[in-house]
Design a protein around this motif. Structure first.
Motif, PDB file in Angstrom:
ATOM      1  N   GLU A   1       0.817  -1.209   0.000  1.00  0.00           N
ATOM      2  CA  GLU A   1       0.000   0.000   0.000  1.00  0.00           C
ATOM      3  C   GLU A   1       0.855   1.266   0.000  1.00  0.00           C
ATOM      4  OE1 GLU A   1      -2.307  -3.376   1.603  1.00  0.00           O
ATOM      5  OE2 GLU A   1      -0.356  -2.507   2.083  1.00  0.00           O
TER       6      GLU A   1
ATOM      7  N   HIS B   1      -2.358  -1.123  -8.577  1.00  0.00           N
ATOM      8  CA  HIS B   1      -3.294  -0.262  -7.844  1.00  0.00           C
ATOM      9  C   HIS B   1      -4.733  -0.741  -8.009  1.00  0.00           C
ATOM     10  CE1 HIS B   1      -0.255   3.300  -7.955  1.00  0.00           C
ATOM     11  NE2 HIS B   1       0.009   2.435  -7.009  1.00  0.00           N
TER      12      HIS B   1
ATOM     13  N   ASN C   1      -9.390  -5.037  -1.739  1.00  0.00           N
ATOM     14  CA  ASN C   1      -9.735  -4.452  -0.444  1.00  0.00           C
ATOM     15  C   ASN C   1     -11.235  -4.225  -0.324  1.00  0.00           C
ATOM     16  OD1 ASN C   1      -7.123  -4.390   0.544  1.00  0.00           O
ATOM     17  ND2 ASN C   1      -6.712  -2.314  -0.170  1.00  0.00           N
TER      18      ASN C   1
END
Length: 306
Positions: A138, A168, A175
Motif C-alpha cells: 500500500e 493499484h 480491499n
C-alpha cells in the motif's frame, strides 16, 4: 454424579424439544442453513481475495533501470541508499546487469536469439537494473518517490517500472471485496441470531403451560433455561451440515474446474482445498452453534423473564 445426571437430562430434554416441536425447529434450521451457505461463500471469497492480495505483495517487483554511464562504484552507493529505505526488503534487492538481461531475453524467446547473439558489450541496448520488493504494498508509491529523491541515486535512475496501474487496481478491488465480505458475514450472523431468537420465542410460547408446571413443581431457573439453550446448540449443528457439504464438495469442484488459478494467473491462485475446506467447515459449525445458542439464550432471557 448428580451434576452429570442433570447435564444428561438437559441434553435429553433439548433433543426431545427439537423433535417434539420439529416444525418450529425446522424453521430455525432452514434459517441457519441458508445463512451459513451465504457465510461460507463470503468466507471462501474473502480468504481467497486475501490470498490474491498476499500473492501480489510477494510477487510485485520494482525494477529500477540505471543510466548507461553508471559505474561499479556507483552501483555500490545505490545499493546502500536503497537499503536505507525502511519499506524495501533488504534481502530482495538484486542487481541485474544488461548482459544478464540479454541472456534471459535470448533464452526466453527464440525469435530474439539471433538478434541478441549479434550484440556486443558496447552495442547492447539494454540497461543495468536493480530489482527489489516492498514490505507494505500500500505504501509502494511513497517508496518509489523516496527512491527517486535519494541524494545520489536520483541522478542515476533512467526509469522505474512496477506495473503501477494494474497493481493499484487489483489492490483497490481486493480491499473492497474483502470489506464487503466481512460486513456481509457479520450482518448475516446478527440477522440469523435475531431470527432464531424469535423462532425460539414461538417454541417457548407454545410450551408455556409446560414451563408453568415446571415452575409450580419447583424447577429452578437453570433447569428451565438450559434445555432451550442446548436446543439452540443442536439446531446450530444440524443447520451447519448442508453448508459444510456444499463447502467441501463445491469448493473442491470449482478448484479443479479452474485448475487452481482464476484467469490462468499466478497472482490469482486459489487456496488449495485441503485443509482449507475443513477449516471453513469448522468455522461454520462454530458459527452455527454460537448463533443457535445465543439466539436461544436471548429468547429465554427476554421472553421468559427468568
Amino acid at each position: 454424579m448428580r451434576g452429570l445426571r442433570s447435564l444428561k437430562r438437559y441434553f435429553r430434554d433439548a433433543a426431545h424439544g427439537v423433535f417434539r416441536n420439529f416444525s418450529l425447529s425446522l424453521a430455525s434450521i432452514s434459517c441457519i442453513t441458508i445463512t451459513l451457505i451465504v457465510v461460507a461463500v463470503s468466507l471462501v471469497l474473502s480468504m481467497n481475495v486475501q490470498n490474491f492480495s498476499d500473492s501480489i505483495r510477494k510477487d510485485v517487483t520494482v525494477v529500477m533501470f540505471l543510466k548507461g554511464d553508471t559505474t561499479k562504484e556507483d552501483e555500490t552507493k545505490i545499493l546502500n541508499e536503497l537499503k536505507s529505505i525502511t519499506n524495501i526488503e533488504d534481502s530482495s534487492i538484486m542487481f541485474k546487469s544488461k548482459t544478464e538481461s540479454a541472456n534471459e531475453l535470448k533464452n526466453g524467446n527464440e525469435i530474439f536469439a539471433s538478434t541478441v547473439d549479434r550484440w556486443t558489450e558496447e552495442t547492447n541496448p539494454l540497461l543495468d537494473s536493480y530489482m527489489f520488493k516492498v514490505k507494505e504494498i500500500e505504501k509502494i508509491d511513497d517508496t518509489i518517490k523516496e527512491v527517486k529523491n535519494l541524494s545520489f541515486t536520483k541522478d542515476k535512475i533512467n526509469n522505474i517500472n512496477y506495473g503501477e496501474d494494474i497493481v493499484h487496481q487489483m489492490i483497490v478491488v481486493f480491499n473492497v471485496v474483502r470489506k464487503i465480505c466481512i460486513v456481509a458475514v457479520a450482518a448475516l450472523v446478527l440477522v440469523t441470531a435475531f431470527l432464531i431468537a424469535n423462532t425460539i420465542k414461538l417454541a417457548i410460547y407454545s410450551r408455556r403451560r409446560e414451563i408453568e408446571i415446571m415452575r409450580l413443581v419447583g424447577a429452578s431457573n437453570t433447569s428451565i433455561k438450559v434445555p432451550f439453550i442446548l436446543e439452540g446448540l443442536f439446531i446450530g449443528i444440524i443447520g451447519s451440515i448442508i453448508p459444510i457439504l456444499v463447502t467441501i464438495f463445491g469448493y473442491s469442484t470449482l478448484y479443479d474446474f479452474f485448475g487452481g488459478k482464476l484467469f490462468g494467473s499466478a497472482l490469482a491462485a486459489l487456496i488449495a482445498p485441503m485443509p482449507f475446506v475443513y477449516n471453513i467447515s469448522g468455522i461454520l459449525v462454530l458459527i452455527g452453534i454460537l448463533v443457535g445458542m445465543i439466539g436461544s439464550y436471548q429468547a429465554v432471557r427476554k421472553y421468559l423473564k427468568i
